[in-house]
Design a protein around this motif. Structure first.
Motif, PDB file in Angstrom:
ATOM      1  N   VAL A  96      -4.818  18.376 105.330  1.00 41.56           N
ATOM      2  CA  VAL A  96      -6.070  19.060 105.032  1.00 41.56           C
ATOM      3  C   VAL A  96      -7.069  17.947 104.745  1.00 41.56           C
ATOM      4  CG1 VAL A  96      -7.240  20.731 103.559  1.00 41.56           C
ATOM      5  CG2 VAL A  96      -4.802  20.999 104.029  1.00 41.56           C
ATOM      6  N   ILE A 117      -5.728  20.669 109.491  1.00 44.24           N
ATOM      7  CA  ILE A 117      -6.878  21.549 109.290  1.00 44.24           C
ATOM      8  C   ILE A 117      -7.983  20.722 108.638  1.00 44.24           C
ATOM      9  CG2 ILE A 117      -6.050  22.422 107.063  1.00 44.24           C
ATOM     10  CD1 ILE A 117      -7.214  25.189 107.925  1.00 44.24           C
ATOM     11  N   PHE A 121     -12.722  24.392 105.099  1.00 47.96           N
ATOM     12  CA  PHE A 121     -11.775  25.291 105.754  1.00 47.96           C
ATOM     13  C   PHE A 121     -11.938  26.698 105.199  1.00 47.96           C
ATOM     14  CE2 PHE A 121      -9.804  23.090 102.214  1.00 47.96           C
ATOM     15  CZ  PHE A 121      -9.381  24.137 101.407  1.00 47.96           C
ATOM     16  N   LEU A 126      -6.142  28.970 105.914  1.00 49.13           N
ATOM     17  CA  LEU A 126      -5.198  28.002 105.356  1.00 49.13           C
ATOM     18  C   LEU A 126      -3.941  28.707 104.854  1.00 49.13           C
ATOM     19  CD1 LEU A 126      -4.536  25.081 104.524  1.00 49.13           C
ATOM     20  CD2 LEU A 126      -5.590  25.598 102.320  1.00 49.13           C
TER      21      LEU A 126
END
Length: 155
Positions: A96, A117, A121, A126
């Protein structure tokens, strides 16, 4: 009969336990956001503010998924992932990160990350990705156990 009952009891106990997520990020506000999102979706969390803290936690605890930032204060998340994989830790790792260059995602996936990701986000996306990794990880574990159960030794 006793062994079969014990296996069923252990399986029931595991199903009642919350999956545990390790959050590795040096930004406290991101850690708090991720903890809140995970807890609201019945996932247990623990946080590490540096790569070294994460590696130390992983020596003593097991997790079901690891959420890893790349830019940590003491080392890059890439280096943490490399060390995990070198030590045989196969826990799913989701990067992330605020870094959104193709190179970063391709490199992360090539060294053993399971997903990538970018920040900012969507928290719902997620969580969906975390749960997808958990399903895949759990099913793979169950398949490995089934394969082990089907091994027959003779002589």
């Amino acid at each position: 009969m006793i062994i079969h009952e014990t296996k069923n009891w252990i399986r029931r106990e595991k199903e009642n336990m919350a999956d545990k997520v390790l959050i590795v990020d040096d930004d406290i506000s991101i850690c708090k956001l991720l903890e809140k999102v995970m807890h609201s979706n019945e996932l247990d969390t623990e946080t590490a503010g540096s790569g070294r803290d994460a590696l130390e936690l992983l020596k003593h605890h097991t997790y079901d998924v690891i959420l890893m930032d790349i830019m940590l204060g003491d080392m890059e998340g890439f280096d943490v992932i490399k060390e995990l994989r070198a030590n045989g830790i196969q826990t799913p790792v989701m990067i992330v990160s605020g870094r959104n260059e193709d190179y970063d995602s391709l490199y992360g996936l090539s060294i053993g990350a399971d997903d990538y990701i970018t920040k900012p986000f969507n928290p719902l996306e997620l969580v969906a990705r975390v749960k997808s990794q958990l399903r895949r990880y759990t099913q793979l574990g169950n398949l490995n156990q089934q394969e082990q159960d089907q091994v027959y030794k003779c002589g």
